[in-house]
Write an enzyme that holds these catalytic residues in place. Sequence first.
Site, PDB file in Angstrom:
ATOM      1  CG  HIS A   1       2.712  11.769  -2.569  1.00 51.80           C
ATOM      2  ND1 HIS A   1       3.643  10.905  -3.104  1.00 51.80           N
ATOM      3  CD2 HIS A   1       1.573  11.047  -2.441  1.00 51.80           C
ATOM      4  CE1 HIS A   1       3.084   9.717  -3.311  1.00 51.80           C
ATOM      5  NE2 HIS A   1       1.832   9.777  -2.913  1.00 51.80           N
TER       6      HIS A   1
ATOM      7  CG  HIS B   1       1.015   7.994   1.438  1.00 53.56           C
ATOM      8  ND1 HIS B   1       0.290   6.832   1.351  1.00 53.56           N
ATOM      9  CD2 HIS B   1       1.332   8.333   0.172  1.00 53.56           C
ATOM     10  CE1 HIS B   1       0.174   6.486   0.085  1.00 53.56           C
ATOM     11  NE2 HIS B   1       0.792   7.382  -0.658  1.00 53.56           N
TER      12      HIS B   1
HETATM   13  P1  AMP Z   1       0.531   6.357  -3.631  1.00 52.62           P
HETATM   14  O1  AMP Z   1       0.446   6.072  -5.098  1.00 52.62           O
HETATM   15  O2  AMP Z   1      -0.012   7.705  -3.266  1.00 52.62           O
HETATM   16  O3  AMP Z   1      -0.040   5.229  -2.793  1.00 52.62           O
HETATM   17  O4  AMP Z   1       2.090   6.478  -3.331  1.00 52.62           O
HETATM   18  C1  AMP Z   1       2.880   5.480  -2.808  1.00 52.62           C
HETATM   19  C2  AMP Z   1       4.295   6.005  -2.838  1.00 52.62           C
HETATM   20  O5  AMP Z   1       5.084   5.213  -1.983  1.00 52.62           O
HETATM   21  C3  AMP Z   1       4.960   5.953  -4.238  1.00 52.62           C
HETATM   22  O6  AMP Z   1       5.342   7.273  -4.603  1.00 52.62           O
HETATM   23  C4  AMP Z   1       6.167   5.038  -4.018  1.00 52.62           C
HETATM   24  O7  AMP Z   1       7.303   5.445  -4.733  1.00 52.62           O
HETATM   25  C5  AMP Z   1       6.370   5.133  -2.508  1.00 52.62           C
HETATM   26  N1  AMP Z   1       7.010   3.975  -1.886  1.00 52.62           N
HETATM   27  C6  AMP Z   1       6.645   2.679  -1.982  1.00 52.62           C
HETATM   28  N2  AMP Z   1       7.454   1.910  -1.240  1.00 52.62           N
HETATM   29  C7  AMP Z   1       8.335   2.737  -0.626  1.00 52.62           C
HETATM   30  C8  AMP Z   1       9.412   2.545   0.285  1.00 52.62           C
HETATM   31  N3  AMP Z   1       9.763   1.332   0.732  1.00 52.62           N
HETATM   32  N4  AMP Z   1      10.107   3.637   0.705  1.00 52.62           N
HETATM   33  C9  AMP Z   1       9.775   4.866   0.262  1.00 52.62           C
HETATM   34  N5  AMP Z   1       8.755   5.117  -0.587  1.00 52.62           N
HETATM   35  C10 AMP Z   1       8.044   4.065  -1.036  1.00 52.62           C
END
Ligand code: AMP
Length: 138
Positions: free
Chosen positions: A100, A98
């Site tokens: 950001h 993903h």
């Molecule tokens: P990463 O650390 O790059 O893997 O980021 C994962 C991101 O996913 C974090 O910023 C979380 O806040 C976000 N996240 C986890 N679960 C959800 C969800 N159900 N809906 C939206 N964002 C999420």
Amino acid sequence: MDCIFCGIAEGKIPCVKVYEDELILAFLDIAPICKGHVLVIPKEHHQSIASVPEATAGRMTRIAARIGIAFKRELDADGFNFHLSDGACAGQVVMHAHIHVVPRNPEDGFHWNWRQLKYASEDETKAIAEKIKQRIKG
Ligand code: AMP
Ligand code: ZN
């Protein structure tokens, strides 16, 4: 497979969507760095951005940029960051690739912990660049 972002892409887990097409989905991060913080994901499961097909990865980047423009036009952002963590050591928590996209303002109080190392020598600099170059040459 127990992947939260696959669950979101399949509509089994709720999210607040900002964009969707046949290849990708973009939705609000549940715990934003700044309000408006969006995640752009491929609908297909890939742990690493490196295995996302080129058309999908290109679409992700293009839509992420359009989201950044929307931040500037609609949320009064002065700028935006793209961020991608690939691998646990890089901070990846959700193992579904993903991007950001984070709206930024001078007074938003967020700072990257960005250090500035120096290469030991020109030889070291060139040797590192050469290894990368050899691996990616197509
Ligand atoms: P990463 O650390 O790059 O893997 O980021 C994962 C991101 O996913 C974090 O910023 C979380 O806040 C976000 N996240 C986890 N679960 C959800 C969800 N159900 N809906 C939206 N964002 C999420
Ligand atoms: Zn997944």
